[in-house]
Write a protein that holds these residues in place. Structure first.
Motif, PDB file in Angstrom:
ATOM      1  N   GLN A 115       0.758  -1.110  -0.095  1.00  0.00           N
ATOM      2  CA  GLN A 115       0.000   0.125  -0.008  1.00  0.00           C
ATOM      3  C   GLN A 115       0.711   1.134   0.093  1.00  0.00           C
ATOM      4  N   LEU A 116       0.419   2.345  -0.664  1.00  0.00           N
ATOM      5  CA  LEU A 116       0.887   3.655  -0.640  1.00  0.00           C
ATOM      6  C   LEU A 116       0.201   4.468   0.315  1.00  0.00           C
ATOM      7  N   GLU A 117       0.972   5.248   1.201  1.00  0.00           N
ATOM      8  CA  GLU A 117       0.457   6.066   2.048  1.00  0.00           C
ATOM      9  C   GLU A 117       0.759   7.660   1.520  1.00  0.00           C
ATOM     10  N   ARG A 118      -0.141   8.528   1.677  1.00  0.00           N
ATOM     11  CA  ARG A 118       0.198  10.005   1.491  1.00  0.00           C
ATOM     12  C   ARG A 118      -0.219  10.669   2.602  1.00  0.00           C
ATOM     13  N   PRO A 128      -5.787  11.548   8.700  1.00  0.00           N
ATOM     14  CA  PRO A 128      -5.075  10.256   8.530  1.00  0.00           C
ATOM     15  C   PRO A 128      -4.705  10.330   7.089  1.00  0.00           C
ATOM     16  N   PRO A 129      -3.639   9.545   6.813  1.00  0.00           N
ATOM     17  CA  PRO A 129      -3.043   9.506   5.410  1.00  0.00           C
ATOM     18  C   PRO A 129      -4.223   8.905   4.383  1.00  0.00           C
ATOM     19  N   LEU A 130      -3.977   9.259   3.233  1.00  0.00           N
ATOM     20  CA  LEU A 130      -4.426   8.808   2.068  1.00  0.00           C
ATOM     21  C   LEU A 130      -3.959   7.526   1.815  1.00  0.00           C
ATOM     22  N   VAL A 131      -4.727   6.388   1.467  1.00  0.00           N
ATOM     23  CA  VAL A 131      -4.187   5.100   1.434  1.00  0.00           C
ATOM     24  C   VAL A 131      -4.707   4.655  -0.055  1.00  0.00           C
ATOM     25  N   ALA A 132      -3.419   3.823  -0.960  1.00  0.00           N
ATOM     26  CA  ALA A 132      -3.545   3.496  -2.177  1.00  0.00           C
ATOM     27  C   ALA A 132      -3.235   2.187  -2.199  1.00  0.00           C
ATOM     28  N   TYR A 133      -3.907   1.043  -2.576  1.00  0.00           N
ATOM     29  CA  TYR A 133      -3.629  -0.440  -2.695  1.00  0.00           C
ATOM     30  C   TYR A 133      -2.789  -0.590  -3.820  1.00  0.00           C
ATOM     31  N   LEU A 134      -1.615  -1.583  -3.777  1.00  0.00           N
ATOM     32  CA  LEU A 134      -0.862  -1.979  -4.864  1.00  0.00           C
ATOM     33  C   LEU A 134      -0.990  -3.319  -5.020  1.00  0.00           C
ATOM     34  N   TYR A 135      -0.846  -3.730  -6.634  1.00  0.00           N
ATOM     35  CA  TYR A 135      -0.925  -5.142  -6.930  1.00  0.00           C
ATOM     36  C   TYR A 135       0.450  -5.105  -7.640  1.00  0.00           C
TER      37      TYR A 135
END
Length: 112
Positions: A37-40, A46-53
């Motif tokens: 996962q990415l955290e901005r 709370p940080p924005l989260v993006a999931y990675l594959y």
């Protein structure tokens, strides 16, 4: 499943991609689990989260079938039809109005 690796925004190594990035390459996750996962970071939130594959485990996007295309066209046409005047508005009817702009704001029209 163990803890996911967490990367800071824009610092993920090659070989990882979000769903949107996979789609832009003509790929889909294909049933794989989230790999990282990415955290901005944000201030006072709370940080924005993006999931990675994993890109190498991704599969090609399934092609659009004629039946699927017809169903999508029908659904989009229904979103454009005004329930009040029963006309195609030429745009997707806003959910906030629930009808076309002509029906929602009739006083805005001039009598010719």
């Amino acid at each position: 499943m163990g803890a996911l690796p967490v990367f800071r925004w824009r610092l993920a190594p090659d070989g990882y991609a979000t769903r949107r990035q996979l789609r832009a390459r003509g790929l889909r996750p294909g049933g794989q689990d989230v790999a990282a996962q990415l955290e901005r970071p944000r201030r006072r939130r709370p940080p924005l989260v993006a999931y990675l594959y994993r890109v190498e485990l991704a599969k090609p996007v399934r092609p659009m079938t004629p039946a699927k295309r017809a169903a999508l066209d029908k659904a989009n046409a229904a979103r454009r039809r005004c329930p009040e005047c029963e006309r195609d508005a030429g745009y997707v009817i806003p959910v906030s109005l629930g009808m076309c702009a002509s029906c929602a704001y009739p006083e805005g029209q001039r009598a010719a």
